[in-house]
Write an enzyme that holds these catalytic residues in place. Sequence first.
Site, PDB file in Angstrom:
ATOM      1  N   ARG A  14      69.490  19.210  31.997  1.00 53.61           N
ATOM      2  CA  ARG A  14      68.834  19.677  33.229  1.00 53.61           C
ATOM      3  C   ARG A  14      67.647  18.765  33.589  1.00 53.61           C
ATOM      4  O   ARG A  14      67.698  18.009  34.541  1.00 53.61           O
ATOM      5  CB  ARG A  14      68.395  21.139  33.058  1.00 53.61           C
ATOM      6  N   HIS A 206      56.122  21.074  26.168  1.00 54.49           N
ATOM      7  CA  HIS A 206      57.084  20.294  26.959  1.00 54.49           C
ATOM      8  C   HIS A 206      56.359  19.036  27.449  1.00 54.49           C
ATOM      9  O   HIS A 206      55.631  19.079  28.439  1.00 54.49           O
ATOM     10  CB  HIS A 206      57.521  21.190  28.132  1.00 54.49           C
ATOM     11  N   HIS A 208      56.299  15.117  28.724  1.00 56.30           N
ATOM     12  CA  HIS A 208      56.943  13.901  29.234  1.00 56.30           C
ATOM     13  C   HIS A 208      56.160  12.731  28.623  1.00 56.30           C
ATOM     14  O   HIS A 208      54.975  12.869  28.313  1.00 56.30           O
ATOM     15  CB  HIS A 208      56.921  13.893  30.762  1.00 56.30           C
ATOM     16  N   CYS A 239      60.690  14.022  36.756  1.00 57.48           N
ATOM     17  CA  CYS A 239      60.681  15.156  37.682  1.00 57.48           C
ATOM     18  C   CYS A 239      60.775  14.600  39.097  1.00 57.48           C
ATOM     19  O   CYS A 239      59.979  13.735  39.474  1.00 57.48           O
ATOM     20  CB  CYS A 239      59.411  15.989  37.513  1.00 57.48           C
ATOM     21  N   ASN A 248      61.287  13.091  29.439  1.00 56.30           N
ATOM     22  CA  ASN A 248      60.708  13.914  28.375  1.00 56.30           C
ATOM     23  C   ASN A 248      60.703  13.078  27.105  1.00 56.30           C
ATOM     24  O   ASN A 248      61.473  12.135  26.972  1.00 56.30           O
ATOM     25  CB  ASN A 248      61.590  15.132  28.110  1.00 56.30           C
TER      26      ASN A 248
HETATM   27  P1  HMG Z   1      63.144  26.475  50.651  1.00 60.18           P
HETATM   28  O1  HMG Z   1      63.730  25.426  51.532  1.00 60.18           O
HETATM   29  O2  HMG Z   1      61.718  26.832  50.854  1.00 60.18           O
HETATM   30  O3  HMG Z   1      64.013  27.826  50.645  1.00 60.18           O
HETATM   31  O4  HMG Z   1      63.364  26.039  49.149  1.00 60.18           O
HETATM   32  P2  HMG Z   1      64.493  28.818  51.704  1.00 60.18           P
HETATM   33  O5  HMG Z   1      64.440  30.175  51.057  1.00 60.18           O
HETATM   34  O6  HMG Z   1      63.788  28.623  53.026  1.00 60.18           O
HETATM   35  O7  HMG Z   1      66.035  28.394  51.902  1.00 60.18           O
HETATM   36  C1  HMG Z   1      66.412  27.140  52.441  1.00 60.18           C
HETATM   37  C2  HMG Z   1      67.866  26.882  52.125  1.00 60.18           C
HETATM   38  O8  HMG Z   1      68.048  26.772  50.716  1.00 60.18           O
HETATM   39  C3  HMG Z   1      68.785  28.036  52.573  1.00 60.18           C
HETATM   40  O9  HMG Z   1      70.046  27.453  52.915  1.00 60.18           O
HETATM   41  C4  HMG Z   1      68.942  28.839  51.311  1.00 60.18           C
HETATM   42  O10 HMG Z   1      70.132  29.601  51.286  1.00 60.18           O
HETATM   43  C5  HMG Z   1      68.995  27.743  50.259  1.00 60.18           C
HETATM   44  P3  HMG Z   1      70.443  27.063  54.437  1.00 60.18           P
HETATM   45  O11 HMG Z   1      70.333  28.368  55.172  1.00 60.18           O
HETATM   46  O12 HMG Z   1      69.419  26.050  54.895  1.00 60.18           O
HETATM   47  O13 HMG Z   1      71.813  26.513  54.306  1.00 60.18           O
HETATM   48  N1  HMG Z   1      68.591  28.215  48.928  1.00 60.18           N
HETATM   49  C6  HMG Z   1      69.324  28.011  47.823  1.00 60.18           C
HETATM   50  N2  HMG Z   1      70.503  27.403  47.626  1.00 60.18           N
HETATM   51  C7  HMG Z   1      70.979  27.399  46.348  1.00 60.18           C
HETATM   52  N3  HMG Z   1      70.324  27.949  45.313  1.00 60.18           N
HETATM   53  C8  HMG Z   1      69.134  28.557  45.481  1.00 60.18           C
HETATM   54  C9  HMG Z   1      68.588  28.613  46.775  1.00 60.18           C
HETATM   55  N4  HMG Z   1      67.473  29.138  47.298  1.00 60.18           N
HETATM   56  C10 HMG Z   1      67.475  28.886  48.612  1.00 60.18           C
HETATM   57  N5  HMG Z   1      68.510  29.094  44.430  1.00 60.18           N
HETATM   58  C11 HMG Z   1      63.632  26.420  46.810  1.00 60.18           C
HETATM   59  C12 HMG Z   1      62.889  26.822  48.074  1.00 60.18           C
HETATM   60  C13 HMG Z   1      62.880  27.057  45.655  1.00 60.18           C
HETATM   61  C14 HMG Z   1      65.052  26.934  46.875  1.00 60.18           C
HETATM   62  C15 HMG Z   1      63.641  24.861  46.703  1.00 60.18           C
HETATM   63  O14 HMG Z   1      62.325  24.420  46.824  1.00 60.18           O
HETATM   64  C16 HMG Z   1      64.222  24.372  45.416  1.00 60.18           C
HETATM   65  O15 HMG Z   1      65.414  24.519  45.161  1.00 60.18           O
HETATM   66  N6  HMG Z   1      63.364  23.758  44.579  1.00 60.18           N
HETATM   67  C17 HMG Z   1      63.796  23.281  43.252  1.00 60.18           C
HETATM   68  C18 HMG Z   1      63.019  22.108  42.843  1.00 60.18           C
HETATM   69  C19 HMG Z   1      63.413  21.682  41.449  1.00 60.18           C
HETATM   70  O16 HMG Z   1      64.491  21.990  40.957  1.00 60.18           O
HETATM   71  N7  HMG Z   1      62.508  20.948  40.801  1.00 60.18           N
HETATM   72  C20 HMG Z   1      62.736  20.453  39.476  1.00 60.18           C
HETATM   73  C21 HMG Z   1      62.634  21.521  38.416  1.00 60.18           C
HETATM   74  S1  HMG Z   1      60.971  21.885  37.912  1.00 60.18           S
HETATM   75  C22 HMG Z   1      60.663  20.735  36.675  1.00 60.18           C
HETATM   76  O17 HMG Z   1      61.431  19.843  36.484  1.00 60.18           O
HETATM   77  C23 HMG Z   1      59.479  20.930  35.789  1.00 60.18           C
HETATM   78  C24 HMG Z   1      59.848  21.422  34.394  1.00 60.18           C
HETATM   79  O18 HMG Z   1      60.726  20.528  33.734  1.00 60.18           O
HETATM   80  C25 HMG Z   1      58.592  21.584  33.533  1.00 60.18           C
HETATM   81  C26 HMG Z   1      57.695  20.352  33.561  1.00 60.18           C
HETATM   82  O19 HMG Z   1      58.117  19.231  33.259  1.00 60.18           O
HETATM   83  O20 HMG Z   1      56.510  20.574  33.852  1.00 60.18           O
HETATM   84  C27 HMG Z   1      60.527  22.803  34.444  1.00 60.18           C
HETATM   85 MG    MG Z   2      60.042  18.647  32.670  1.00 58.06          MG
END
Ligand code: HMG
Ligand code: MG
Length: 299
Positions: A14, A206, A208, A239, A248
Amino acid sequence: MNNRMIKIVEVGPRDGLQNEKSILSTELKLNLIHKLMDAGLKTIEVTSFVSPKWVPQMADHTELVMQLSKVAGVRTIALVPNEKGLSNATAVGADSIAVFAAASESFSQKNINCSIAQSLDNFKQVIAQAKMQKQWIRGYISCVLGCPYEGHIAPTQVLNVANALYNAGCDEISIGDTIGVGTAKQAQSLIRDLKSSIPIEKLAVHFHDTYGQALANIYACMEEGIRIIDSSVSGLGGCPYAKGASGNVATEEVVYMLHGMGLKTGINLEKLINAGQYICDALNIKNRSKVANALLSKK
Ligand code: HMG
Ligand code: MG
């Protein structure tokens, strides 16, 4: 610390693959996950049910979880950002999920398009629903030792978010140095602060490895009692919302260090290195694990 088992949480499929340019087929991802299981990894974060518009690398989450082998004693985790993600993950049988908040307002906006307070309100609902469904829940906090947009992050911000996630019902809280800027004493001091309100056995680290500090930081946190460590095979990833953040810490590096300290992980280093090399070949990238490269060059 001798004779104590350390839990490694493998986040490569992931956190690693979400930031690689090439989008791998579901089959290749499944091969990687199954090789990691065969190497002895017991906790693996396999995908995220986030918007495919935001992270196209994870768009095959449904197929992937449907085709994943269920292995007794192995926990596979799916990252979910909201109720839609939880419901999609639950529909294909995900029994362990992770939610992800940030200690930085700017990062929260860039990563999940809402403020920290909004995200915590959202995650409270997600966690309550997941608890009703008897799912196991991990809570992440990003940018705990620095933010790509704001720089310094006050420890109190981390404590507030960590306590909110823990009190909402998370089973484990992972403390993320998303951009890898932290150093050992800072990391240790943060864990010392956190363990006054959250049991140490519920905390994971966690790191990086952007500035090459990850192993030193892990060691320093272990001195505070940390026994859960996140890592990514062959040091994959970064990220997408933290420019310049490198992968990481490599799982190979962590396992090599822990085994050298006489600690146990249940992981076979040789099989782990083979899994890492498999995914680097598939992505056509250089292996970023020094341990893997050193041991592979001896063959
Ligand atoms: P948004 O655009 O604000 O959401 O995104 P929305 O509610 O306005 O919806 C927009 C569109 O997204 C809609 O579709 C929803 O249906 C769809 P449309 O009508 O335009 O066709 N939607 C989804 N589709 C699939 N699955 C869902 C979902 N939710 C809404 N769950 C949202 C808000 C949170 C969805 C977006 O910002 C997002 O997906 N962000 C994810 C970012 C991400 O994955 N970042 C990386 C992970 S975090 C990380 O790596 C850090 C970590 O490793 C720890 C560290 O290192 O510190 C964990
Ligand atoms: Mg991370």
